[in-house]
Design an enzyme around this catalytic site. Structure first.
Site, PDB file in Angstrom:
ATOM      1  N   TYR A 141      -9.856   0.991 -16.393  1.00  0.00           N
ATOM      2  CA  TYR A 141      -8.414   1.200 -16.417  1.00  0.00           C
ATOM      3  C   TYR A 141      -7.949   0.441 -17.630  1.00  0.00           C
ATOM      4  CZ  TYR A 141      -7.828   3.232 -11.737  1.00  0.00           C
ATOM      5  OH  TYR A 141      -7.848   4.053 -10.654  1.00  0.00           O
ATOM      6  N   HIS A 189      -8.797  12.589  -9.416  1.00  0.00           N
ATOM      7  CA  HIS A 189      -8.721  11.281  -8.768  1.00  0.00           C
ATOM      8  C   HIS A 189      -8.702  11.451  -7.241  1.00  0.00           C
ATOM      9  CE1 HIS A 189      -7.654   7.160 -10.518  1.00  0.00           C
ATOM     10  NE2 HIS A 189      -7.811   6.896  -9.242  1.00  0.00           N
ATOM     11  N   THR A 227     -10.581   6.136 -17.413  1.00  0.00           N
ATOM     12  CA  THR A 227      -9.741   6.932 -16.514  1.00  0.00           C
ATOM     13  C   THR A 227      -8.420   7.258 -17.191  1.00  0.00           C
ATOM     14  OG1 THR A 227     -10.807   6.048 -14.551  1.00  0.00           O
ATOM     15  CG2 THR A 227      -8.598   6.948 -14.250  1.00  0.00           C
ATOM     16  N   LYS A 264     -12.435  10.391 -17.768  1.00  0.00           N
ATOM     17  CA  LYS A 264     -12.301  10.785 -16.359  1.00  0.00           C
ATOM     18  C   LYS A 264     -10.868  11.250 -16.102  1.00  0.00           C
ATOM     19  CE  LYS A 264     -13.026   8.905 -11.670  1.00  0.00           C
ATOM     20  NZ  LYS A 264     -11.730   8.771 -11.012  1.00  0.00           N
ATOM     21  N   SER A 313     -15.665   0.531 -10.455  1.00  0.00           N
ATOM     22  CA  SER A 313     -14.244   0.473 -10.823  1.00  0.00           C
ATOM     23  C   SER A 313     -13.898  -0.829 -11.537  1.00  0.00           C
ATOM     24  CB  SER A 313     -13.395   0.599  -9.558  1.00  0.00           C
ATOM     25  OG  SER A 313     -12.072   0.211  -9.813  1.00  0.00           O
TER      26      SER A 313
HETATM   27  C1  FNR Z   1     -10.371   6.070  -6.123  1.00  0.00           C
HETATM   28  N1  FNR Z   1     -10.601   6.584  -7.403  1.00  0.00           N
HETATM   29  C2  FNR Z   1     -10.641   5.720  -8.478  1.00  0.00           C
HETATM   30  N2  FNR Z   1     -10.884   6.210  -9.730  1.00  0.00           N
HETATM   31  C3  FNR Z   1     -10.958   5.374 -10.783  1.00  0.00           C
HETATM   32  O1  FNR Z   1     -11.172   5.838 -11.904  1.00  0.00           O
HETATM   33  N3  FNR Z   1     -10.810   4.020 -10.606  1.00  0.00           N
HETATM   34  C4  FNR Z   1     -10.575   3.462  -9.388  1.00  0.00           C
HETATM   35  O2  FNR Z   1     -10.449   2.257  -9.255  1.00  0.00           O
HETATM   36  C5  FNR Z   1     -10.454   4.342  -8.284  1.00  0.00           C
HETATM   37  N4  FNR Z   1     -10.201   3.852  -7.042  1.00  0.00           N
HETATM   38  C6  FNR Z   1     -10.173   4.682  -5.954  1.00  0.00           C
HETATM   39  C7  FNR Z   1      -9.974   4.152  -4.694  1.00  0.00           C
HETATM   40  C8  FNR Z   1      -9.988   4.981  -3.589  1.00  0.00           C
HETATM   41  C9  FNR Z   1      -9.790   4.377  -2.239  1.00  0.00           C
HETATM   42  C10 FNR Z   1     -10.206   6.369  -3.746  1.00  0.00           C
HETATM   43  C11 FNR Z   1     -10.251   7.299  -2.559  1.00  0.00           C
HETATM   44  C12 FNR Z   1     -10.394   6.897  -4.989  1.00  0.00           C
HETATM   45  C13 FNR Z   1     -10.932   8.009  -7.596  1.00  0.00           C
HETATM   46  C14 FNR Z   1     -12.431   8.254  -7.460  1.00  0.00           C
HETATM   47  O3  FNR Z   1     -13.128   7.755  -8.566  1.00  0.00           O
HETATM   48  C15 FNR Z   1     -12.773   9.742  -7.354  1.00  0.00           C
HETATM   49  O4  FNR Z   1     -12.227  10.432  -8.453  1.00  0.00           O
HETATM   50  C16 FNR Z   1     -12.286  10.390  -6.053  1.00  0.00           C
HETATM   51  O5  FNR Z   1     -12.417   9.521  -4.973  1.00  0.00           O
HETATM   52  C17 FNR Z   1     -13.075  11.650  -5.784  1.00  0.00           C
HETATM   53  O6  FNR Z   1     -12.522  12.362  -4.738  1.00  0.00           O
HETATM   54  P1  FNR Z   1     -13.025  12.259  -3.210  1.00  0.00           P
HETATM   55  O7  FNR Z   1     -14.521  12.365  -3.199  1.00  0.00           O
HETATM   56  O8  FNR Z   1     -12.523  10.956  -2.688  1.00  0.00           O
HETATM   57  O9  FNR Z   1     -12.352  13.437  -2.572  1.00  0.00           O
END
Ligand code: FNR
Length: 374
Positions: free
Chosen positions: A142, A270, A168, A246, A119
């Protein structure tokens, strides 16, 4: 579809029977606000629930009497081979869950040769994590509202040797993370990763990818409401990294991605944190695969917990499957060893599900192995 009823909390990673076993241990270990950050969806958490429920709409159609004593679970993405189709989705602020944060995740991903995406809002820098992974990682961007900041982050990822930039696209507005807000109110614990109790956004000790970048006038959150196809074109002009979008969730945007020369798509909502009242990614996947027609690779995440979940997506046509919260549960519960065991469980389940389907490699999976019931 949620955690099967459990007994006692496990006290070592080896005792976990499935990935859900790590969640209550993480909940016990990490401060409530941080657990809330991990667990939260948005509003009524309809999308969050849909992600799990979506898998029930698909049933497996296994084939028998194929010798599956030797199988190959590896996948190749942009010319690099990984031993498993399961990848580590990017999640911010991993020190909220364990002091070793993204470095622990990297070492666990290295152990099973999984693709890791990092990330933008990580607590360890892209260089530190690449070193711990021992191989190039993909950098999630981001795109800040300020182009200069996005450009500086892209440069940093380029310099760290990242082959792929994961842009993203599904964080363009503020988020109503009610589970997080409620748990924050109950949080009275001291926490090593918090230095400012008044602002959750400022709670991380380290925000290394932003180090040395002039952030004046930038909120520092992940939101970028001005992100557009033009922004992505500008990115293309300043980097040789492959670009994966994404958060694509419709066939219309998938087609636009191909037309705009994008290299790949990560179908994602997400983890239910993009917008509420959306559909699950497994629901969206068949339409997206049909729209893309094999022109660029499609990978997917959101709600994947079981090997059979992964096999359904791979059969529909995804090339790899990402997990988010499960490895964070492992991290919060036991640090690196927890993440390693989570990945091992998903890997083992996926392998067994492939064998049960009668396939010897990920390539042999096709839509004939899955039936949509609703
Ligand atoms: C995320 N996700 C996420 N995505 C992204 O592009 N940048 C980020 O910084 C984050 N940070 C983040 C923090 C936390 C705590 C969570 C739970 C999720 C989304 C992540 O990449 C992913 O798409 C999801 O977590 C997938 O779903 P599941 O496996 O958590 O159900």
């Amino acid at each position: 579809i949620w955690a099967p009823a459990g007994g006692e909390l496990i006290d070592k990673p080896k005792d976990a029977i499935n990935v859900f076993d790590f969640e209550p241990v993480a909940r016990k270990n990490v401060p409530p606000a941080h657990f809330g950050y991990m667990a939260s969806g948005l509003d009524d958490e309809v999308t969050l629930r849909a992600n799990r429920e979506g898998f029930l709409k698909f049933q497996l159609l296994p084939r028998r009497l194929n010798d599956v004593s030797k199988i190959d679970t590896s996948v190749e993405l942009f010319g690099t081979k990984y031993d498993s189709p399961i990848f580590v989705s990017p999640t911010g602020g991993n020190q909220f869950f364990h002091p070793d944060g993204e470095v622990a995740v990297a070492k666990a991903a290295r152990a099973g040769n999984h693709l890791q995406m990092l990330s933008t809002s990580s607590n360890y820098s892209v260089d530190e994590v690449t070193k711990a992974r021992g191989a190039p990682i993909w950098f999630q961007l981001y795109a800040s509202p300020q182009w200069e900041v996005a450009q500086a982050l892209i440069k940093r990822a380029d310099a760290a040797g990242c082959p792929v930039l994961v842009v993203t696209t599904d964080r363009v507005a503020g988020r109503n993370q009610e589970t997080l807000f409620r748990l924050m109110r109950t949080d009275t614990r001291e926490c090593s990763a918090c230095h400012d109790r008044s602002s959750f956004a400022a709670r991380s000790v380290r925000r290394h990818n932003y180090d040395g970048i002039d952030l004046s006038g930038v909120t520092g959150s992940g939101e970028s409401s001005n992100l557009s196809w033009d922004t992505v074109k500008r990115m293309r002009d300043v980097t040789r990294m492959k670009i994966v979008l994404k958060g694509i969730i419709t066939p219309m945007d998938a087609e636009l991605a191909v037309q705009n020369g994008i290299d790949g798509i990560l179908v994602s909502n997400h983890g239910g944190r993009g917008e509420d009242n959306g559909r699950s990614t497994i629901d969206a996947l068949p339409e997206i695969i049909a729209a893309v027609k094999g022109r660029i690779p499609v990978i997917v995440d959101s709600g994947f917990r079981r090997g059979t979940d992964a096999v359904k997506a791979l059969a529909i046509g995804a090339q790899a499957v990402g997990i988010g919260r499960p490895y964070l549960w492992g991290l919060g519960a036991f640090g690196e060893a927890g993440v390693e065991r989570v990945l091992e469980i998903v890997r083992t389940e996926t392998r067994a599900a492939m064998q049960q389907c009668g396939v010897r490699s990920v390539k042999e999976l096709n839509p004939g192995f899955v039936r949509r019931t609703a």
